[in-house]
Write an enzyme that holds these catalytic residues in place. Sequence first.
Site, short mmCIF file in Angstrom:
data_model
loop_
_atom_site.label_atom_id
_atom_site.label_comp_id
_atom_site.label_asym_id
_atom_site.label_seq_id
_atom_site.Cartn_x
_atom_site.Cartn_y
_atom_site.Cartn_z
N LYS A 201 3.22 -42.59 8.51
CA LYS A 201 4.22 -41.67 8.00
C LYS A 201 3.60 -40.83 6.89
O LYS A 201 3.09 -41.37 5.91
CB LYS A 201 5.40 -42.46 7.46
CG LYS A 201 6.45 -41.62 6.76
CD LYS A 201 7.65 -42.46 6.42
CE LYS A 201 8.67 -41.68 5.61
NZ LYS A 201 9.83 -42.49 5.31
N GLU A 239 -3.90 -47.23 9.51
CA GLU A 239 -2.63 -47.88 9.16
C GLU A 239 -1.91 -48.39 10.40
O GLU A 239 -1.23 -49.42 10.37
CB GLU A 239 -1.73 -46.90 8.40
CG GLU A 239 -2.37 -46.45 7.11
CD GLU A 239 -1.57 -46.83 5.88
OE1 GLU A 239 -0.57 -47.55 6.01
OE2 GLU A 239 -1.97 -46.39 4.79
N LYS A 254 5.13 -39.97 12.24
CA LYS A 254 6.17 -39.10 11.69
C LYS A 254 5.57 -38.19 10.64
O LYS A 254 4.79 -38.69 9.83
CB LYS A 254 7.21 -40.02 11.07
CG LYS A 254 8.28 -39.39 10.30
CD LYS A 254 9.14 -40.47 9.73
CE LYS A 254 10.18 -39.79 8.88
NZ LYS A 254 10.91 -40.74 8.12
N SER A 280 13.84 -34.17 10.23
CA SER A 280 14.92 -33.26 9.84
C SER A 280 14.45 -31.82 9.70
O SER A 280 15.16 -30.89 10.10
CB SER A 280 15.54 -33.75 8.52
OG SER A 280 14.55 -33.85 7.51
N TYR A 319 17.25 -35.84 16.25
CA TYR A 319 18.66 -35.58 15.95
C TYR A 319 19.31 -34.82 17.10
O TYR A 319 20.55 -34.72 17.14
CB TYR A 319 18.77 -34.78 14.64
CG TYR A 319 18.16 -35.54 13.48
CD1 TYR A 319 18.86 -36.57 12.86
CD2 TYR A 319 16.86 -35.27 13.03
CE1 TYR A 319 18.29 -37.31 11.83
CE2 TYR A 319 16.29 -35.99 12.01
CZ TYR A 319 17.01 -37.01 11.41
OH TYR A 319 16.44 -37.75 10.40
C1 PBG Z 1 12.76 -43.04 4.11
C2 PBG Z 1 12.91 -42.16 5.28
C3 PBG Z 1 12.77 -40.78 5.28
C4 PBG Z 1 12.99 -40.33 6.58
C5 PBG Z 1 13.26 -41.45 7.34
N1 PBG Z 1 13.19 -42.59 6.53
C6 PBG Z 1 12.60 -39.82 4.21
C7 PBG Z 1 11.59 -39.86 3.20
O1 PBG Z 1 10.54 -40.47 3.31
O2 PBG Z 1 11.90 -39.19 2.23
C8 PBG Z 1 12.90 -38.90 6.96
C9 PBG Z 1 13.46 -38.52 8.25
C10 PBG Z 1 13.66 -37.08 8.45
O3 PBG Z 1 13.22 -36.20 7.69
O4 PBG Z 1 14.31 -36.77 9.45
N2 PBG Z 1 13.37 -44.25 4.16
#
Ligand code: PBG
Length: 329
Positions: A201, A239, A254, A280, A319
């Site tokens: 991530k 990782e 991600k 998002s 989404y």
């Molecule tokens: C953190 C988490 C995040 C997302 C999923 N789990 C946000 C972050 O790291 O600030 C982001 C998902 C998205 O942007 O759609 N628990």
Amino acid sequence: MEPAPFPTARPRRLRRTATLRDVVAETRLHPDQLVLPLFVKEGLAAPEPVGSMPGVAQHTRESLRAEVAAARREGVRSVILFGIPAHKDHHGSEAWNPEGIVQRALRDLRDDHGDDLVLIADTCVDEYTDHGHCGPLRPDGSVDNDAANAAYARAAVAQADAGADVVAPSGMMDGMVAAIRAGLDEAGHAEGAAIMSYCTKFASAFYGPFREAAESAPASGDRSGYQLDPRNGDAGVREALTDAAEGADVLLVKPGLPYLDVVHRVKEATRMPLAAYQVSGEHAMLHAAAERGWLDAEATIAESLRALRRAGADLLLTYSARLAARAIR
Ligand code: PBG
């Protein structure tokens, strides 16, 4: 006598009809591969649309049930839940309250759908802490890695107790998968509760709209001390290997589209079930352009998801899962 001319390669022969194109397609997109992320907020009277995420809302327990029922009818069979508690504290203790919002929602959905729905719970505390970070802070403002892992293990057990099929740690702490697996096993969930680890991530600006939806923007600083540097692909693969060794059942990369190379490399390096998350910001870009009539939302989303499949992703968190399920039916 002139030799017969070398036959000209004509790749277009296989693109002539829609049926031919379908038959020779290298990858498929099926509704079973879609996972719909959903937000459920404690103490909400009515669903609250998220301004920066068209089509997405913070749900009440009731509106969540209705949304999941509708998604199921369209062919979506997996959801991932994010909770927004009424009370936040330093450690994010509502994340492991058996009566916490996500635990209640998990039980609701299990009641409604039995085993016909795959229930995934995001396992983190940033929506639950009053400072918005993914674990408790030390006096210098850094996240305490091992204290965060202890919190994730407690949250994962509460989620598994409430019926989650899969827990999905997203905090990017070192050793989080091992800590959660140990906690789950000790609590009697050795054979259930799979772990889908957000192993790879990145510290991404594409998470902006999520932080509005989940009310989880860090009050100070950012997440670069724990999430991956977007410049690093090797580190992302490392990782993934670590989390696989610690017992992750599914790996996750991600964001999605800006990191197709990493999706591909993680799949090649691990051959594990792999998820990719259309986050998002990707959702916001595509839908904002579509609202202006500049892009076709359905077509660009389907193409993005197909690109993630081609890169090596098995599961797709989006989404737009409902829209995608309708589009590919
Ligand atoms: C953190 C988490 C995040 C997302 C999923 N789990 C946000 C972050 O790291 O600030 C982001 C998902 C998205 O942007 O759609 N628990």
